[in-house]
Design a protein around this motif. Sequence first.
Motif, PDB file in Angstrom:
ATOM      1  N   GLN A   8       0.852  -1.186   0.000  1.00 25.19           N
ATOM      2  CA  GLN A   8       0.000   0.000   0.000  1.00 25.19           C
ATOM      3  C   GLN A   8       0.890   1.239   0.000  1.00 25.19           C
ATOM      4  O   GLN A   8       1.175   1.816   1.047  1.00 25.19           O
ATOM      5  N   ARG A  10       0.388   4.268  -1.115  1.00 25.79           N
ATOM      6  CA  ARG A  10      -0.309   5.512  -0.816  1.00 25.79           C
ATOM      7  C   ARG A  10      -1.628   5.164  -0.123  1.00 25.79           C
ATOM      8  O   ARG A  10      -2.129   4.034  -0.256  1.00 25.79           O
ATOM      9  N   HIS A  12      -5.221   4.253   0.525  1.00 27.24           N
ATOM     10  CA  HIS A  12      -6.321   3.711  -0.283  1.00 27.24           C
ATOM     11  C   HIS A  12      -5.872   3.166  -1.633  1.00 27.24           C
ATOM     12  O   HIS A  12      -6.704   2.901  -2.504  1.00 27.24           O
ATOM     13  N   VAL A  13      -4.570   2.998  -1.837  1.00 24.36           N
ATOM     14  CA  VAL A  13      -4.039   2.464  -3.094  1.00 24.36           C
ATOM     15  C   VAL A  13      -3.305   1.160  -2.792  1.00 24.36           C
ATOM     16  O   VAL A  13      -2.408   1.126  -1.937  1.00 24.36           O
ATOM     17  N   TYR A 199       0.518   6.192  -9.074  1.00 24.21           N
ATOM     18  CA  TYR A 199       0.030   6.518  -7.737  1.00 24.21           C
ATOM     19  C   TYR A 199      -0.682   7.877  -7.724  1.00 24.21           C
ATOM     20  O   TYR A 199      -1.708   8.038  -7.056  1.00 24.21           O
ATOM     21  N   GLU A 200      -0.122   8.843  -8.432  1.00 24.23           N
ATOM     22  CA  GLU A 200      -0.760  10.170  -8.474  1.00 24.23           C
ATOM     23  C   GLU A 200      -2.146  10.083  -9.114  1.00 24.23           C
ATOM     24  O   GLU A 200      -3.107  10.699  -8.624  1.00 24.23           O
ATOM     25  N   GLU A 203      -4.471   8.330  -6.601  1.00 23.28           N
ATOM     26  CA  GLU A 203      -4.893   9.214  -5.513  1.00 23.28           C
ATOM     27  C   GLU A 203      -5.969  10.184  -5.980  1.00 23.28           C
ATOM     28  O   GLU A 203      -6.898  10.496  -5.227  1.00 23.28           O
ATOM     29  N   ARG A 204      -5.847  10.672  -7.196  1.00 30.20           N
ATOM     30  CA  ARG A 204      -6.872  11.582  -7.722  1.00 30.20           C
ATOM     31  C   ARG A 204      -8.221  10.865  -7.814  1.00 30.20           C
ATOM     32  O   ARG A 204      -9.258  11.395  -7.415  1.00 30.20           O
ATOM     33  N   ALA A 206      -9.134   8.173  -6.130  1.00 30.36           N
ATOM     34  CA  ALA A 206      -9.587   7.781  -4.787  1.00 30.36           C
ATOM     35  C   ALA A 206     -10.223   8.933  -4.031  1.00 30.36           C
ATOM     36  O   ALA A 206     -10.979   8.706  -3.078  1.00 30.36           O
ATOM     37  N   ALA A 207      -9.943  10.170  -4.429  1.00 27.73           N
ATOM     38  CA  ALA A 207     -10.508  11.328  -3.728  1.00 27.73           C
ATOM     39  C   ALA A 207     -11.972  11.568  -4.081  1.00 27.73           C
ATOM     40  O   ALA A 207     -12.650  12.330  -3.387  1.00 27.73           O
TER      41      ALA A 207
END
Length: 267
Positions: A8, A10, A12-13, A199-200, A203-204, A206-207
Amino acid sequence: MSFVLLDQPRPHVTLVTLNRPERMNAMAFDVMVPFREALEEIGRDNGTRVVVVTGAGRGFCSGADLESPGRVPGVDGLTVPTIALRSMELLDDVIRALRRLHQPVIGAVNGPAIGGGLCLALATDIRLASDTALFRAAGINNGLTAGELGLSYLLPRAIGASRAFEIMLSGRDVDAAEAERVGLVSRTVPGDKLLDTAYELAERIAAFSRPGVELTKRMLWSGLDAASLESHMGHEGLGQLFVRLTTRNFEEAVQARREGRPPEFRD
């Protein structure tokens, strides 16, 4: 040695790494069985919002392992034809497991994706490639058909029928630059930037709202299978209404824009 690694990197990733680099992460059953089990486990993990799949070493996945295929579970007492059927069903289930995941799956294609490895890449929802990636529908080169594990279904939908026919029938390599140009991948980045880029993006995604993201994934795949625009628009509209009427996400998005802050979707 674990042939499938979970991490994991990040919040939630979840990163899933095929970990047999000495064989270019070939699809031996010793790899694919734990890979399928890992996908099923991730599907039950509500803390994971986005999945990233990659390969260890210099390859993503080199397809079938013809030298060391491993053992197919549950085939004791069966004859060769039935074992062959069970083997193909097991590999098919890996492709289906990727598609069935609630979470979006980003394929971080770090090197060659050949034969079944190309199928694995195509089963992910978003594909990013390193500049050293290459893709090959290898079956035709081995005297077989080029279609396996859904390839003749997935590839034309990804890049169009004419390009898919040409690539599958010629058995030629598609490098990272061409893959981006024809839409096989959405982006090509330097190899040392691949995972951070994935990952970037994760994360976008997952937001955003969980049901919004999960329903969007379903709708995109459903749209590729839809018999008509009319029928698909009905399903799409119901998904939009479901999230609009059962959450306050829309109101939160409007308020956040007014206040100049990121929204906090509580679904």
